[in-house]
Structure formats: structure tokens, C-alpha cells
Scaffold this active site. Sequence first.
Site, PDB file in Angstrom:
ATOM      1  N   HIS A  26      91.952  44.260   9.197  1.00  0.00           N
ATOM      2  CA  HIS A  26      90.984  44.086  10.278  1.00  0.00           C
ATOM      3  C   HIS A  26      89.699  44.826   9.906  1.00  0.00           C
ATOM      4  O   HIS A  26      89.467  45.956  10.322  1.00  0.00           O
ATOM      5  CB  HIS A  26      91.542  44.610  11.606  1.00  0.00           C
ATOM      6  CG  HIS A  26      90.694  44.267  12.796  1.00  0.00           C
ATOM      7  ND1 HIS A  26      89.746  45.121  13.296  1.00  0.00           N
ATOM      8  CD2 HIS A  26      90.636  43.150  13.569  1.00  0.00           C
ATOM      9  CE1 HIS A  26      89.156  44.574  14.334  1.00  0.00           C
ATOM     10  NE2 HIS A  26      89.679  43.365  14.525  1.00  0.00           N
ATOM     11  N   ASP A 201      95.388  39.339  18.457  1.00  0.00           N
ATOM     12  CA  ASP A 201      94.070  39.140  17.875  1.00  0.00           C
ATOM     13  C   ASP A 201      93.918  37.713  17.354  1.00  0.00           C
ATOM     14  O   ASP A 201      92.868  37.081  17.538  1.00  0.00           O
ATOM     15  CB  ASP A 201      93.841  40.142  16.746  1.00  0.00           C
ATOM     16  CG  ASP A 201      92.419  40.118  16.223  1.00  0.00           C
ATOM     17  OD1 ASP A 201      91.614  40.957  16.672  1.00  0.00           O
ATOM     18  OD2 ASP A 201      92.101  39.265  15.367  1.00  0.00           O
TER      19      ASP A 201
END
Length: 463
Positions: A26, A201
Site C-alpha cells: 500500500h 481496500d
Amino acid sequence: MELAEGDGCLLTGRLSLRTHPWLAGHAVGGVVLLPGTAFAELALHAGESVGCDHVDELTLHTPLVIPEVGDVTLQVAIAAPDESGRRMMTIHSRGEGGSGGADASASAWTRHAAGVLSPAKDDDTASYELLAGPWPPVGATPVDLNTAYDQMADAGFAYGLAFQGLRAAWRYGDDILVEARLPEEVSGDAAAYGLHPALLDAALQGTGLLSVAGPGTPVVPHVWNGLRFRTHGAVSVRACLSTLGATGAAVCVRITDDTGVPVASVDRLELRPVDMGQLRAVSVSAGRRGSLYAVQWAEVGPVPVCGQAWAWHEDVGESGGGPVPGVVVLRCPDAGADGGGGGGVGEVVGGVLGVVQGWLGLERFAGSRLVVVTRGAVVAGPEDGPVDVVGAAVWGWCGRRRLSIRTGLSSSTWTPTSTAALTPMPATRPVWGLVWMVGVWLRWWRVVSRSWRCVVSGCWPHA
């Protein structure tokens, strides 16, 4: 942890790329951040510990940068309940063991999020009928995702494999329907979370198709309202993302598993654009403890490091009378070798000290360089194992004594390929640490005088 006074609660923990390697996937603007979905997971997990499994509101203030090396200490503080059972909460972090070299105790705490927790509401009106019926629903238009992650990378989101879980998407009126699944690399961890942050996500990546902040503008979660998990450990999910308001800067989220069983819901999720300049500033402050300088390790390809003859130190010896090549390599034993290593710290450091002193005291070595090779002496990356204490002691001693006139750095296993050159092969594990090139190119009288001054003044370290 229950507090000694009052009905508050404090939860603590640590994060790092060593303990949670999937977080490296990420990266926003070149900076590894704790995803907003992880803050949501932290808030709900903390709430469940005090009987509040509903997040009325969670506002994210400051990004949490995950350093390449070292840990981040987390604190989730929950206040005593009010008359309605609601509790205030905050999430703070403090870095430890970073490359900046600052003492962890001197690092300030940073508040990243604040919110309100409450017991579950009985009047839940979330609808999952669209996700529980025929899938995809009749009239849904498929969205081409072949270049989706390339486009996200161009916008500043460099998603790793763990976060590339978006499998399919459809337009259904003004809504976006998505399918997401945890990649195999992290699917085994799903049971440890209410809803794995990487999976949540991936489901929210469909917000990019809604253009909530304009085409090509990267957005991240900012304010969560009405967040709740209903089941735990999902590996594959369906999600419906619906825009809210005229500006479309917020979405309503409904998530089920691949059979239509409710998993999670967010009544309102506000998104905001990413300020890349501010993000880089936060990265410098958090990752380097306020310093503008930090040690960064670069992997070196297979290139020759010298074009002259070399030999192992044990083959040359100090008492022999034969010729000495231009480079002599001294292998330092490591604590992990053969289970018991090549001796304790004091024994190994003392042995290296004796070799270096002997090297400086013999004229036959005046035209050669001594290469002291350590293994696992430093952590060059998040995937490296524990530091070898023996190698680290030798590495540090060589640095303190400043015996080297020329220094070489390698993260590869050094393997001789001929008697004429010393060539590093492609990187393997364990990592060879720092290679100290101990030079004696100075004139002999300077070397002797330096060694004599160190001995007389008692500067030589003892184990």
C-alpha cells in the site's frame, strides 16, 4: 489494558513491514502508508473489546507512514462510556528503531484518528438485496479492469499483490458493483481480522470508477460514519458503492460474501484527494525522525569489484613468506553458522582485532588490502532476519576504528568465480553485510605511528 482509574481502556501493539509484510503493498506517492481500512479494523477491534461494535464516526487526521526498517508502536485509547453507552476513542503512533537513529523515547506521539464507538443498533436498515440476488444483477454493465491497476499507479497508488484484489466491476445505474478477493499470499490471514484491510481496500477501489474527486485524482478515506462488521474472516466479497450528495464526495458501502451473506456496511464514507507534497513531508518527519539524512541500502548487480588477484586470509597466513596478492579476504564467523556459530562476541571480535593488528605490523602486507566480510551484521531490508550479534559487533568495531581507507558495500553473497577477480553473485539470503576495505596505502611510518598511538592510549576496545 484496563486503566487503574475510570472505565477507560488502552490497547497497544506494534506494526512493521517485518511483522506485516503485506503492508508494503500500500504505497501512495512512493510512501508506504497504513491504509484507511486498517484504521477502521483497529477501531472496530478496539470497540468489540469494550462491547461497542459500531463505529458512529472515525475521522482520519494524519497519515501513518510505515518505515522500511523498524517498528511503529500503536495506542488505541478508549474513554469511559457516556449515558448512552458511547465512547470516544483516539489512535496514536510513535516510531521506534528507525533509520534516523533517534532514541524511541524521544519520539513524539502522533494522533492519526479520532472517533466515537457505540453498542450495535437494533434498528439497522442496511439493505443487501441487490448483492444477495442473482449476480451480477440483470442490467449491470461490465467495466474493463485490464488496465485498472496501471491507471492507479499513474495516479500515485502503487498497489502490491496483496492489494490487487479487485476482480470485476459493473455499472448499475448510478452505483458501482464490484467483486474482490484476497490474493493467495494473504488469504490465510483472513480469519485474524473482522474484514482484512487489504480486502476492504480492494472493494473500495471501485470508488475510482465513480470519479468522486475528478478523473485521475487519487482519493483516500477520510471520515467513516456508521461502520459495522457483521461476519468475520471473509476471503471473497461483493460490494455496492453508491454516491451520496450532489458533489459525490461521499459513498454508501454495502458488502456481502460471495453467497450474499452480509459482511460489512458503511452508511457514509467521505473521501478526499491526496496531497502528495504534504505526504512527502509527513514521510520525512515520521520515517526519518526529523532528520534530512538517512541510510538507504541499494541492491548491487553482479559487477567485478577488483581486477587483481585475491586470496583467503587463512591461505595466506601471517607467518608465511610467500607473495601476498592485492586483496586478502577475512571471513568473519556468524552466530548462526552451524547452529553454534564461530564463537562468542568477545572471541570473534578479539580474533579480528588480532588479525588487523598483525596486518598493520607486517611489512609484507604493505601493498595489499584486507577485506573483512560480515554476514547478517545489519538489516538491509524488511525481509531480512534478525541481526547477527557477532557480525554486528565486528561491523561496528571496524567503523569506530576507521581503519578503512576505502569502503565497499554489498547486499549479495560474495562468491569467487576465478583466481583473478572477486565477483558478487546475484543476491541470496542470508545477506552479506558490510564489506570493509582496510587499506594500507599510506606510507608505512604513518600506519605504524597510528597503531602505536592507539595501543599506548588504550583505544583498542576490549570484549
